[in-house]
Design a protein around this motif. Structure first.
Motif, PDB file in Angstrom:
ATOM      1  N   MET A   1      53.718  46.455  40.545  1.00 25.05           N
ATOM      2  CA  MET A   1      52.263  46.340  40.511  1.00 25.05           C
ATOM      3  C   MET A   1      51.672  47.514  39.757  1.00 25.05           C
ATOM      4  N   ASN A   2      51.097  47.227  38.609  1.00 19.51           N
ATOM      5  CA  ASN A   2      50.579  48.303  37.798  1.00 19.51           C
ATOM      6  C   ASN A   2      49.066  48.446  37.940  1.00 19.51           C
ATOM      7  N   THR A   3      48.481  47.609  38.789  1.00 20.16           N
ATOM      8  CA  THR A   3      47.030  47.698  38.942  1.00 20.16           C
ATOM      9  C   THR A   3      46.686  48.728  39.998  1.00 20.16           C
ATOM     10  N   PRO A   4      45.620  49.443  39.781  1.00 17.71           N
ATOM     11  CA  PRO A   4      45.208  50.423  40.785  1.00 17.71           C
ATOM     12  C   PRO A   4      44.742  49.713  42.039  1.00 17.71           C
ATOM     13  N   PHE A   5      44.729  50.439  43.112  1.00 19.71           N
ATOM     14  CA  PHE A   5      44.224  49.805  44.323  1.00 19.71           C
ATOM     15  C   PHE A   5      42.737  49.569  44.175  1.00 19.71           C
ATOM     16  N   ILE A   6      42.214  48.677  44.985  1.00 18.76           N
ATOM     17  CA  ILE A   6      40.868  48.179  44.720  1.00 18.76           C
ATOM     18  C   ILE A   6      39.838  49.304  44.673  1.00 18.76           C
ATOM     19  N   GLU A   7      38.950  49.183  43.711  1.00 19.64           N
ATOM     20  CA  GLU A   7      37.948  50.233  43.544  1.00 19.64           C
ATOM     21  C   GLU A   7      36.760  49.931  44.438  1.00 19.64           C
ATOM     22  N   PRO A   8      36.140  50.976  44.979  1.00 17.73           N
ATOM     23  CA  PRO A   8      35.092  50.765  45.960  1.00 17.73           C
ATOM     24  C   PRO A   8      33.952  49.890  45.461  1.00 17.73           C
ATOM     25  N   GLU A   9      33.564  50.054  44.190  1.00 14.99           N
ATOM     26  CA  GLU A   9      32.382  49.312  43.767  1.00 14.99           C
ATOM     27  C   GLU A   9      32.669  47.823  43.558  1.00 14.99           C
TER      28      GLU A   9
ATOM     29  N   SER B  13      30.657  30.862  40.818  1.00 18.30           N
ATOM     30  CA  SER B  13      29.204  30.873  40.805  1.00 18.30           C
ATOM     31  C   SER B  13      28.617  31.440  42.094  1.00 18.30           C
ATOM     32  N   LEU B  14      29.420  31.582  43.126  1.00 20.02           N
ATOM     33  CA  LEU B  14      28.940  32.155  44.383  1.00 20.02           C
ATOM     34  C   LEU B  14      29.233  33.650  44.481  1.00 20.02           C
ATOM     35  N   GLY B  15      29.836  34.194  43.437  1.00 19.95           N
ATOM     36  CA  GLY B  15      30.209  35.601  43.518  1.00 19.95           C
ATOM     37  C   GLY B  15      31.396  35.830  44.420  1.00 19.95           C
ATOM     38  N   LEU B  16      32.205  34.793  44.585  1.00 18.97           N
ATOM     39  CA  LEU B  16      33.422  34.933  45.389  1.00 18.97           C
ATOM     40  C   LEU B  16      34.613  34.874  44.444  1.00 18.97           C
ATOM     41  N   ILE B  17      35.712  35.377  44.942  1.00 20.35           N
ATOM     42  CA  ILE B  17      36.929  35.287  44.148  1.00 20.35           C
ATOM     43  C   ILE B  17      38.085  35.090  45.118  1.00 20.35           C
ATOM     44  N   ALA B  36      39.983  44.913  39.192  1.00 18.64           N
ATOM     45  CA  ALA B  36      40.098  44.910  40.644  1.00 18.64           C
ATOM     46  C   ALA B  36      41.427  44.330  41.095  1.00 18.64           C
ATOM     47  N   SER B  37      41.873  44.817  42.234  1.00 19.74           N
ATOM     48  CA  SER B  37      43.061  44.206  42.806  1.00 19.74           C
ATOM     49  C   SER B  37      42.784  43.872  44.270  1.00 19.74           C
ATOM     50  N   CYS B  38      43.564  42.955  44.783  1.00 22.55           N
ATOM     51  CA  CYS B  38      43.324  42.425  46.115  1.00 22.55           C
ATOM     52  C   CYS B  38      43.640  43.495  47.167  1.00 22.55           C
ATOM     53  N   PRO B  39      42.736  43.735  48.104  1.00 25.28           N
ATOM     54  CA  PRO B  39      42.989  44.771  49.110  1.00 25.28           C
ATOM     55  C   PRO B  39      44.126  44.394  50.068  1.00 25.28           C
ATOM     56  N   ARG B  40      44.428  43.123  50.168  1.00 24.97           N
ATOM     57  CA  ARG B  40      45.467  42.734  51.113  1.00 24.97           C
ATOM     58  C   ARG B  40      46.847  42.759  50.480  1.00 24.97           C
ATOM     59  N   CYS B  41      46.980  42.205  49.275  1.00 27.67           N
ATOM     60  CA  CYS B  41      48.326  42.107  48.719  1.00 27.67           C
ATOM     61  C   CYS B  41      48.500  42.948  47.460  1.00 27.67           C
ATOM     62  N   HIS B  46      41.865  37.736  39.324  1.00 29.75           N
ATOM     63  CA  HIS B  46      41.322  37.097  38.131  1.00 29.75           C
ATOM     64  C   HIS B  46      40.468  35.929  38.577  1.00 29.75           C
ATOM     65  N   ARG B  47      39.339  35.762  37.903  1.00 26.60           N
ATOM     66  CA  ARG B  47      38.594  34.528  38.151  1.00 26.60           C
ATOM     67  C   ARG B  47      39.331  33.349  37.513  1.00 26.60           C
ATOM     68  N   ARG B  48      39.876  33.594  36.334  1.00 22.34           N
ATOM     69  CA  ARG B  48      40.700  32.606  35.639  1.00 22.34           C
ATOM     70  C   ARG B  48      41.944  33.330  35.154  1.00 22.34           C
ATOM     71  N   ARG B  49      43.025  32.579  35.002  1.00 21.58           N
ATOM     72  CA  ARG B  49      44.226  33.223  34.475  1.00 21.58           C
ATOM     73  C   ARG B  49      43.927  33.777  33.091  1.00 21.58           C
ATOM     74  N   PRO B  50      44.323  35.010  32.822  1.00 22.58           N
ATOM     75  CA  PRO B  50      43.957  35.627  31.543  1.00 22.58           C
ATOM     76  C   PRO B  50      44.583  34.895  30.365  1.00 22.58           C
ATOM     77  N   ASN B  51      43.785  34.671  29.339  1.00 23.53           N
ATOM     78  CA  ASN B  51      44.264  34.060  28.095  1.00 23.53           C
ATOM     79  C   ASN B  51      44.979  32.746  28.300  1.00 23.53           C
ATOM     80  N   ALA B  52      44.549  31.985  29.300  1.00 24.66           N
ATOM     81  CA  ALA B  52      45.313  30.801  29.697  1.00 24.66           C
ATOM     82  C   ALA B  52      45.581  29.868  28.520  1.00 24.66           C
ATOM     83  N   VAL B  53      44.535  29.551  27.763  1.00 25.34           N
ATOM     84  CA  VAL B  53      44.691  28.534  26.718  1.00 25.34           C
ATOM     85  C   VAL B  53      45.609  29.028  25.608  1.00 25.34           C
TER      86      VAL B  53
END
Lengths: 217, 239
Positions: A1-9, B13-17, B36-41, B46-53
């Motif tokens: 995992m090369n992504t930083p941990f989640i940023e506060p903002e 559109s709801l500001g969720l991911i 951003a990365s997921c706080p749990r895992c 990503h909202r969409r897979r990057p460069n999908a097409v």
């Protein structure tokens, strides 16, 4: 995992009562499911999530059983062939080395990875995450193991291998006496066990409210 | 279904991911694509897979190119006494059929010919539909994608069958089986089409149907929690 941990903002509260469809991004409320039930997305029809009839203990038992069968499937010959007094045994290992030696190294690598390495890694990781879940605190590697499981899933091809073996056995019957051996049955059982394991929603292992995993670096 | 109207609110559109890896739903009003990365895992959100097409096209075009040697080059060279026969994928199916095992001929034909051709065609169709913003039949296209995901690895069948044949059939002058280079190309086609399928993002199918978002990112951030309807329940586990 090369992504930083989640940023506060950008970090943000989780919405445990919701589920987002992976296939169309539709947001749904997350109802409790009974064992054996599955929830489909109303927008695109994809599976949102499901609850297996098996609980975690049953999964663990299946994983151990599958590991034992995995060893049997690879240790014992899959088929033997007799022609002109010579008996040839076919095992997965001999298949891989024969493919390697006859100039199709790529095929050997694909077979070794998708029938041996990936299923073995999958089962080992299942064992690891299911046992980790029984403890109070999750090990730091839990997230890594879960990601590994998710990535491995599409690349494990034991069931395809089984049918491929059956096809070639029939192709060879015109050449020589071909007999299925114990390894073939073991691969059949392994296919069934892996299919049963795949009905388990991997994400369910995250969902618990128990302590979150220690941040992984 | 209601045709081209999406009844259900969508996360973007709801500001969720939704985390692709662990499924956690997060409030991420203005999360940029990659930071951003997921706080749990811990995986990237990503909202969409990057460069999908673009990625899917790249894998798909490589697969199409390799599909030619996969069918033209021999996959199997078998020698019985002094009689050598060279099989391509198609002629292997034909000889299975001629030997009377029509059921296996059908299985191999489906796995080695029908599935790869349909996969390449269907994926090209999906990519074109997304690039041109088609609005017709999104549910059907979504189902097509799920079928592609499910059947992808079954085309590997012939590769395994040939690997076993090569292992068993080698007794000196009587009979000898050698693999041909076609099978390597074919294995590569299967892997490439699987990668192409994984790179594609089915959410793009639905993006074309979305009415222009009324709320800006900032507006969505302050919106109250959405209360979408529960999903449909089905009794039986699929697959």
């Amino acid at each position: 995992m090369n992504t930083p941990f989640i940023e506060p903002e950008t970090a943000v509260a989780a919405e445990p009562g919701l589920v987002v469809c992976e296939h169309c991004d539709a947001v749904h409320q997350r109802p409790q499911l009974a064992p054996g039930e599955a929830a489909d997305c109303t927008t695109c029809g994809a599976l949102l999530y499901r609850r297996s009839r098996l609980d975690r203990d049953a999964m663990l038992a299946l994983t151990v059983a599958a590991l034992i069968v995995f060893v049997m499937a690879n240790a014992m010959p899959i088929v033997t062939m007799e022609a002109g007094g010579v008996v040839t045994q076919g095992r997965l290992t001999t298949m891989v080395s024969a493919a390697w030696n006859s100039g199709i190294g790529a095929v050997a690598a694909i077979a070794a990875a998708t029938v041996f390495l990936f299923p073995l890694a999958q089962l080992t990781l299942y064992l690891y995450v299911l046992m980790a879940r029984q403890r109070q605190t999750l090990p730091a590697d839990f997230a890594l193991a879960m990601h590994g499981l998710r990535l491995l899933r599409p690349w494990s091809m034991v069931e395809v291998f089984l049918i491929g073996v059956l096809v070639s056995v029939v192709k060879m019957t015109s050449l020589a006496m071909v007999k299925p051996q114990a390894g073939l049955w073991a691969f059949g059982v392994l296919t069934i066990l892996l299919t049963a394991l795949s009905t388990f929603e991997l994400r369910e292992l995250w969902a618990d409210d128990d302590p979150p995993p220690e941040p992984h670096r | 279904m209601t045709g081209t109207v999406i009844a259900q609110p969508r996360a973007a559109s709801l500001g969720l991911i939704g985390c692709d890896a662990c499924g956690l739903v997060l409030r991420a009003p203005s999360a940029p694509q990659h930071t951003a990365s997921c706080p749990r895992c811990g995986s990237a959100l990503h909202r969409r897979r990057p460069n999908a097409v673009n990625r899917a096209w790249a894998y798909l075009i490589a697969a199409v190119i390799l599909y030619i040697p996969a069918n033209v080059l021999p996959v199997l060279r078998s020698t019985k006494l002094f009689d050598t026969s060279i099989d391509t994928i198609i002629s292997g199916v034909v000889s299975l059929w001629d030997d009377g095992s029509w059921d296996l001929a059908v299985i191999v034909f489906t796995a080695s010919v029908v599935v790869p051709v349909l996969k390449i065609g269907a994926l090209a169709l999906l990519l074109l539909s997304v690039q041109n913003g088609w609005q017709t039949a999104p549910r059907e296209r979504a189902r097509l994608y799920r079928i592609l995901e499910f059947i992808g690895h079954w085309s590997m069948l012939d590769v395994f069958a040939i690997a076993l044949l090569v292992t068993l059939v080698h007794f000196g002058a009587f009979a000898y089986v050698e693999p041909g280079p076609g099978i390597v190309a074919f294995g590569a086609v299967v892997v490439l089409t699987m990668l192409a399928t994984m790179s594609f993002d089915p959410r793009l199918i639905w993006d074309a149907l979305e009415v222009p978002a009324p709320a800006s990112d900032a507006g969505a951030a302050t919106a109250s929690p959405p209360l979408p309807a529960p999903p449909a329940l089905t009794e039986d586990l699929p697959t």
